[in-house]
Design a protein around this motif. Sequence first.
Motif: not given
Length: 126
Positions: A60, A62, A65
């Motif tokens: 993912y 950041d 996430k």
Amino acid sequence: QVQLVESGGGLVQAGGSLRLSCAASGRTFSTYTMGWFRQAPGKGREFVAAMHWSGGMTYYADSVKGRFTISRDNAKNTVYLQMNSLKPEDTADYYCGATNRRAGWPINREYEYGYWGQGTQVTVSS
């Protein structure tokens, strides 16, 4: 070759959720690593999430996430992007991509994906 069609976009308030779907044609869907990218107005396409063709690995950005989850159902030839706790900055056109690239992980660069859908629009109001 694979053809991709996204759906599930729409207008949602900040803090809400949406689930995007990407339906793929063909009988070899399970052999493709799938990714989601997005493009906000006036900006380039950016990586959001990817799931390895084996289903065993995800990756993912950041910025998403802990809020977004990518999953796939090979029996339905579909990859999903569950988006929770949406923020106005998540507003973008969302695209799914497919690649049969085998070398390296994560596969999170636009040029690594050879097949793209037409996109679905997500708008998050504040």
